[in-house]
Structure formats: C-alpha cells, structure tokens
Write a protein that holds these residues in place. Structure first.
Motif, mmCIF file in Angstrom:
data_model
loop_
_atom_site.group_PDB
_atom_site.id
_atom_site.type_symbol
_atom_site.label_atom_id
_atom_site.label_comp_id
_atom_site.label_asym_id
_atom_site.label_seq_id
_atom_site.Cartn_x
_atom_site.Cartn_y
_atom_site.Cartn_z
ATOM 1 N N ALA A 176 4.709 -1.948 -3.859
ATOM 2 C CA ALA A 176 4.920 -3.395 -3.803
ATOM 3 C C ALA A 176 5.182 -3.774 -2.355
ATOM 4 O O ALA A 176 5.830 -3.026 -1.610
ATOM 5 N N LEU A 233 6.729 -6.933 -0.050
ATOM 6 C CA LEU A 233 7.502 -8.165 -0.075
ATOM 7 C C LEU A 233 7.378 -8.851 1.281
ATOM 8 O O LEU A 233 7.757 -8.282 2.307
ATOM 9 N N PRO A 282 0.640 -4.911 -5.002
ATOM 10 C CA PRO A 282 1.082 -6.250 -5.373
ATOM 11 C C PRO A 282 1.974 -6.842 -4.273
ATOM 12 O O PRO A 282 2.854 -6.166 -3.738
ATOM 13 N N GLY A 316 4.584 -9.975 -3.145
ATOM 14 C CA GLY A 316 5.466 -11.036 -3.608
ATOM 15 C C GLY A 316 6.196 -11.658 -2.446
ATOM 16 O O GLY A 316 6.301 -11.066 -1.361
ATOM 17 N N ARG A 329 9.553 -22.462 -5.150
ATOM 18 C CA ARG A 329 8.476 -22.340 -6.140
ATOM 19 C C ARG A 329 7.250 -23.160 -5.727
ATOM 20 O O ARG A 329 6.109 -22.773 -6.008
ATOM 21 N N ALA A 374 5.498 -20.959 -3.268
ATOM 22 C CA ALA A 374 4.760 -19.877 -3.918
ATOM 23 C C ALA A 374 3.453 -20.398 -4.498
ATOM 24 O O ALA A 374 2.421 -19.726 -4.431
ATOM 25 N N THR A 390 0.973 -16.928 -4.408
ATOM 26 C CA THR A 390 1.606 -15.606 -4.419
ATOM 27 C C THR A 390 2.934 -15.723 -5.172
ATOM 28 O O THR A 390 3.679 -16.681 -4.944
ATOM 29 N N PRO A 391 3.241 -14.811 -6.071
ATOM 30 C CA PRO A 391 4.458 -14.952 -6.871
ATOM 31 C C PRO A 391 5.736 -14.881 -6.037
ATOM 32 O O PRO A 391 5.812 -14.141 -5.052
ATOM 33 N N LEU A 392 6.714 -15.660 -6.453
ATOM 34 C CA LEU A 392 8.029 -15.649 -5.823
ATOM 35 C C LEU A 392 8.877 -14.572 -6.483
ATOM 36 O O LEU A 392 9.066 -14.578 -7.698
ATOM 37 N N VAL A 393 9.375 -13.635 -5.691
ATOM 38 C CA VAL A 393 10.240 -12.569 -6.205
ATOM 39 C C VAL A 393 11.691 -13.007 -6.182
ATOM 40 O O VAL A 393 12.448 -12.778 -7.135
ATOM 41 N N VAL A 450 11.272 -6.802 -8.737
ATOM 42 C CA VAL A 450 10.480 -5.905 -7.897
ATOM 43 C C VAL A 450 9.925 -4.765 -8.732
ATOM 44 O O VAL A 450 8.755 -4.377 -8.584
ATOM 45 N N MET A 478 6.946 -5.769 -10.620
ATOM 46 C CA MET A 478 5.782 -5.733 -9.734
ATOM 47 C C MET A 478 5.242 -4.322 -9.599
ATOM 48 O O MET A 478 4.032 -4.083 -9.674
#
Length: 266
Positions: free
Chosen positions: A150, A152, A179, A181, A193, A196, A201-204, A239, A242
């Motif tokens: 992952a 970040l 992936p 995030g 949000r 994102a 892209t996803p918010l972690v 995480v 992910m």
C-alpha cells in the motif's frame, strides 16, 4: 505483515511525523525505515537523545554490495520501545545524513524492497513502514513504491498540494504501485472527502493539527498521547483493508512478487 510506503508530492506535509505516529501506535511489530533520499529526520529529531553510533541506512550501502542486507540490517536498527514487554516490537532504521549519499543507493533500492517484503515471514515477522519522502527528490526509491502493499500519499488540503498530488498520483500509476490512498494533515480550503473525490483516490485518514504532539515527534521530548497519535492508531484497520484488497488484485493479475526469507540475528 506488509510493506507500506508513505510519500508526499510537495512541501513538508508531515509524512515523517505520520510514519512515526503509525509506528508508535499500531498493534503489529513494526520497523520504520527512513528511505527519503533527501535525508532522514529521526537522528536529529525524535532520536536526538539516543546514542546511535552511526547506525542507519547509510551503513547498509556496503552490505548491498556484499549481498548481506538480511544479516546486517538488524545491527542498524534502533529500538523505539526498549521497555520490558515491548522491546523489539517497534524499531527504526534512521535515514541518510547527507542527500549526496542517495546516489550510492540507486542500485540498492530494489534490494531493500526485496528485503522489506521478506520480513513478514515467520512467527515474529514485521510490518515495514517506509518513509520515502518527496517524490520529486533526486534518486527516488521507486522500487520500494512499486513493491509496496500500500502507498499512502500525505498531503495538506490546500490547492497547491492538491495540484502537486494529482501529478504524483499519475506518476505512481505509471510506476505500477500498489493500492494508493490519501492521508490529509490538518485543515485547509477543501474538505478531505471532497479532495479525495477530486483526486479520484480513496481517503485513508484525515489527521488533525496537533502541534504539541507533532513537535515531540519531530524534535524529541517527553511523549504524550495527543489527538495525532489517537488518529494514527485508527489508520491501521483501513490501511490493512487496502493491503488485503491489493494482494487479492495482484494475485489475480499474477503481479505478486516472490518473497524470499532472510536470516535474522536478533
């Protein structure tokens, strides 16, 4: 256990502080590896009262040439929680002291990536959180980013940071990174949000501004459990979602690299 890479696109949004906060609060055995080619911050900051005797990433350059990374790594690690019951559960590999040293690591980043991936094997395996610094630095550790379970991307919710992050995300996609995030730090012009959604892209996690804790993690001092550390501890579950999703995808596409066990001397 997994290899998790943290990076940033521009400025100093707090990737190193975020990586350290995760290392100190996550439940798994973890190694924080400072792999920023622009130089590490731990030795002069959080670990400034600790006698390091030169330990760190730079000392592994010769080990790379001798193919002894697996044996020599453990002598370069610093125990962040040496107390009874916690010893050897949270370790750190201090980074380079001079950006000029990064040139000697160009051929070694791939070896490090392979080593870090292998540390998850066995009953006493470790997660590795690799602080890869800014993506625009010279001699970036691209093999670490490509091998990570992952990635970040740490950023501030401001327009300059968003624009730089969009470029960085395109570069990570071309690299074939795992992936990706987003981790936002502090408040800005854009809700996390919404950011994102804009970056697709996803918010972690959205980490709060917590100057007191950030100063301790940056410069050393008496540790206290502020809002930043509590928020960092809550990042572990998303995480790992992910990581698991990415491993399923890579396995289905045949993209999972071989993990070879290395010898540990601890």
């Amino acid at each position: 256990m997994a290899l998790i890479a943290l990076c940033s696109a521009k400025g100093s949004p707090g990737a190193t502080v975020t990586a350290l906060a995760c290392t100190l609060t996550w439940t798994r055995r973890t190694i924080l590896a400072e792999c920023d080619p622009a130089g590490g911050d731990l030795a002069a900051g959080y670990l400034r009262e600790v006698r390091l005797d030169g330990r760190g990433l730079a000392q592994l350059t010769a080990s790379m040439h001798r193919r002894r990374l697996g044996e020599d790594l453990w002598g370069q690690l610093v125990d962040l929680a040496p107390g009874e019951g916690s010893a050897m559960t949270r370790l750190a590999l201090p980074g380079l002291t001079d950006p000029a040293q990064a040139g000697g690591l160009v051929a070694g980043w791939a070896q490090l990536a392979h080593l870090f991936r292998s540390l998850e094997t066995g009953a006493t395996g470790y997660d590795v959180i690799a602080d890869c610094g800014r993506l625009v630095a010279a001699h970036p550790p691209t093999p670490l980013l490509a091998a990570a379970d992952a990635v970040l991307l740490v950023l501030r919710p401001t327009l300059p940071s968003i624009r730089a992050s969009a470029t960085a995300l395109a570069g990570l996609a071309r690299l074939g990174a795992g992936p990706v995030g987003l981790v936002t730090v502090g408040d800005g012009s854009y809700p996390a949000r919404e950011l994102a959604s804009e970056l697709r892209t996803p918010l972690v996690a959205g980490l709060p501004d917590d100057p007191g804790t950030a100063v301790v993690l940056s410069n050393g001092g008496e540790r206290h459990r502020g809002r930043l550390l509590r928020a960092a501890s809550q990042m572990e579950s998303p995480v790992w979602r992910m990581v698991n999703a990415g491993r399923v995808t890579r396995k289905a596409s045949g993209g999972v690299g071989e993990v070879v066990e290395v010898r540990s001397v601890h």
